[in-house]
Design an enzyme around this catalytic site. Structure first.
Site, mmCIF file in Angstrom:
data_model
loop_
_atom_site.group_PDB
_atom_site.id
_atom_site.type_symbol
_atom_site.label_atom_id
_atom_site.label_comp_id
_atom_site.label_asym_id
_atom_site.label_seq_id
_atom_site.Cartn_x
_atom_site.Cartn_y
_atom_site.Cartn_z
ATOM 1 C CE LYS A 128 -1.777 11.556 1.928
ATOM 2 N NZ LYS A 128 -1.762 12.392 3.103
ATOM 3 C CE LYS A 164 -9.769 11.607 5.768
ATOM 4 N NZ LYS A 164 -8.488 11.651 6.412
ATOM 5 C CE LYS A 187 -6.078 5.431 4.519
ATOM 6 N NZ LYS A 187 -4.874 6.175 4.770
HETATM 7 N N1 AQP Z 1 -10.136 16.568 5.635
HETATM 8 C C1 AQP Z 1 -9.392 16.780 6.702
HETATM 9 N N2 AQP Z 1 -9.773 17.693 7.621
HETATM 10 C C2 AQP Z 1 -9.018 17.921 8.727
HETATM 11 N N3 AQP Z 1 -7.837 17.305 8.966
HETATM 12 C C3 AQP Z 1 -7.411 16.399 8.084
HETATM 13 N N4 AQP Z 1 -6.294 15.621 8.014
HETATM 14 C C4 AQP Z 1 -6.340 14.873 6.886
HETATM 15 N N5 AQP Z 1 -7.467 15.146 6.205
HETATM 16 C C5 AQP Z 1 -8.153 16.084 6.905
HETATM 17 C C6 AQP Z 1 -5.218 15.629 8.998
HETATM 18 O O1 AQP Z 1 -3.997 15.833 8.309
HETATM 19 C C7 AQP Z 1 -2.942 15.241 9.072
HETATM 20 C C8 AQP Z 1 -2.016 14.488 8.136
HETATM 21 O O2 AQP Z 1 -2.438 13.194 7.977
HETATM 22 P P1 AQP Z 1 -1.778 12.046 7.157
HETATM 23 O O3 AQP Z 1 -0.514 12.390 6.559
HETATM 24 O O4 AQP Z 1 -1.841 10.809 7.982
HETATM 25 O O5 AQP Z 1 -2.799 11.980 6.056
HETATM 26 P P2 AQP Z 1 -4.213 11.417 6.163
HETATM 27 O O6 AQP Z 1 -4.944 11.683 7.427
HETATM 28 O O7 AQP Z 1 -4.094 9.999 5.802
HETATM 29 O O8 AQP Z 1 -4.774 12.370 5.085
HETATM 30 P P3 AQP Z 1 -5.670 11.934 3.956
HETATM 31 O O9 AQP Z 1 -5.717 12.987 2.970
HETATM 32 O O10 AQP Z 1 -6.954 11.470 4.538
HETATM 33 O O11 AQP Z 1 -4.882 10.739 3.352
HETATM 34 P P4 AQP Z 1 -5.443 9.342 3.011
HETATM 35 O O12 AQP Z 1 -6.544 9.616 2.053
HETATM 36 O O13 AQP Z 1 -4.255 8.641 2.419
HETATM 37 O O14 AQP Z 1 -5.905 8.743 4.296
HETATM 38 C C9 AQP Z 1 -3.599 14.360 10.134
HETATM 39 O O15 AQP Z 1 -3.502 15.009 11.384
HETATM 40 C C10 AQP Z 1 -5.035 14.303 9.710
HETATM 41 O O16 AQP Z 1 -5.916 14.186 10.807
#
Ligand code: AQP
Length: 332
Positions: free
Chosen positions: A198, A195, A112
């Site tokens: 968002k 993966k 990031k």
């Molecule tokens: N692609 C994925 N497959 C399985 N699990 C996933 N998680 C996120 N993407 C996948 C899980 O969702 C939970 C929420 O996580 P978060 O709110 O911390 O969001 P994140 O992991 O930051 O999700 P994103 O979409 O990947 O956001 P960005 O792009 O902002 O980093 C966690 O338990 C995560 O493992």
């Protein structure tokens, strides 16, 4: 009952299919066996810039989505992280036990920060995994349901719990990640090597649970697959088809083997059409449940206030024990 803790960031208008299949489904299931603490982690959200009005709105939307997915406030403490000040307070103590080099090795920070430019990345983004450790350790959680991308952060939480316990005497339960292998990583529909995310996925690679179901169906029907024709589960060579089989299996409860047998002799188009259909069947009633929670924000806020109260009852005890162990003079 053993405790379970997990959190999700209110950083989008909608959760996505990866969030749901990788983590949130497990949140709901663990209510049957554990004592759960689930939070919308708004402190984590501001590690990258947020519009204050939008953040508040998304925090409520996140809570509504969790309820609509089946988080039951009668069985789980559902709360907003900033309502429980102990998270930030314990985080400071743990930061003082975390090595600078150790924090620098977190791959999510590196990814990031390199996207934003290291000079512009906030110190909060850097210490994010330490705050996450505080979230978990405050509740003496044994299990933490997350997707595969969180494994390294969980390892840091474990190390910090052990380090604190070794230095000051047993204070924290050492948590275990609860990662369900089959759905631990849901992939981008347009780029099945990455993966679903968002922040990193393209619009067509990401299925948002609150978008128009017709739009989701179209995204699934135009998912990238390989040039072969056989429907087999082979994540290494057939990442796109395997991702669709994983999603299909998770949404219907049918095993991947069973699906492979059922689709013998059929084409990718048939599979995509059917996955699109089960997805629409899942999100349509979900969306109306979310709407009904959003229609009553006062009730939603009440649920969150009750959750915060339950959370604070546990968190304040753990924080007091940790403060005592490190040698802080207790206030009169
Ligand atoms: N692609 C994925 N497959 C399985 N699990 C996933 N998680 C996120 N993407 C996948 C899980 O969702 C939970 C929420 O996580 P978060 O709110 O911390 O969001 P994140 O992991 O930051 O999700 P994103 O979409 O990947 O956001 P960005 O792009 O902002 O980093 C966690 O338990 C995560 O493992």
């Amino acid at each position: 009952r053993l405790r379970v803790l997990s959190g999700i960031q209110p950083t989008a208008d909608s959760f996505h299919l990866g969030n749901y299949l990788g983590a949130l489904r497990q949140w709901v299931r663990l209510q049957d066996t554990h004592e759960p603490f689930y939070c919308v982690v708004d402190l984590h959200a501001i590690t990258v810039e947020q519009d204050p009005k939008v953040l508040r709105e998304r925090t409520r939307r996140s809570a509504a989505q969790l309820l609509a997915l089946g988080v039951d406030p009668e069985r789980s403490a559902l709360f907003v992280q900033s309502h429980v000040p102990e998270h930030a307070q314990l985080s400071w103590v743990l930061e003082c036990l975390t090595g600078f080099g150790e924090a620098s090795r977190m791959t999510q920070f590196k990814d990031k920060a390199s996207k934003q430019g290291t000079d512009r990345a906030s110190v909060g983004l850097f210490t994010y995994p330490v705050l996450q450790a505080a979230d978990i350790l405050l509740y003496q959680a044994h299990a933490v349901p997350v997707g595969e991308d969180q494994r390294q952060h969980l390892e840091l939480s474990r190390n910090l719990a052990q380090r604190f316990n070794n230095r000051f005497g047993r204070t924290f339960v050492v948590p275990e990640p609860h990662i369900v292998k089959d759905t631990a990583k849901i992939f981008d529909l347009q780029d099945p090597a990455s993966k679903m995310s968002k922040s990193a996925s393209t619009v067509n690679g990401l299925v948002e649970l609150l978008e128009d179901p017709k739009r989701s169906a179209k995204k699934v029907r135009s998912a990238v697959t390989d040039t072969g024709r056989d429907i087999i589960f082979d994540p290494e060579h057939k990442a796109g088809v395997s991702n669709l089989l994983t999603i299909y299996s998770a949404l219907t409860g049918r095993s991947v083997d069973d699906l492979v047998t059922a689709y013998d002799g059929k084409g990718y188009g048939d599979l995509k059409k059917d996955v699109a259909e089960v997805l629409v069947e899942f999100v349509t009633p979900f969306q109306s449940r979310v709407q009904s929670y959003l229609d009553d924000p006062a009730e939603l806020d009440k649920v969150l206030a009750r959750g915060a109260e339950q959370a604070r009852a546990v968190a304040s005890k753990t924080l007091a024990a940790a403060y005592d162990k490190v040698g802080f003079l207790p206030p009169l």
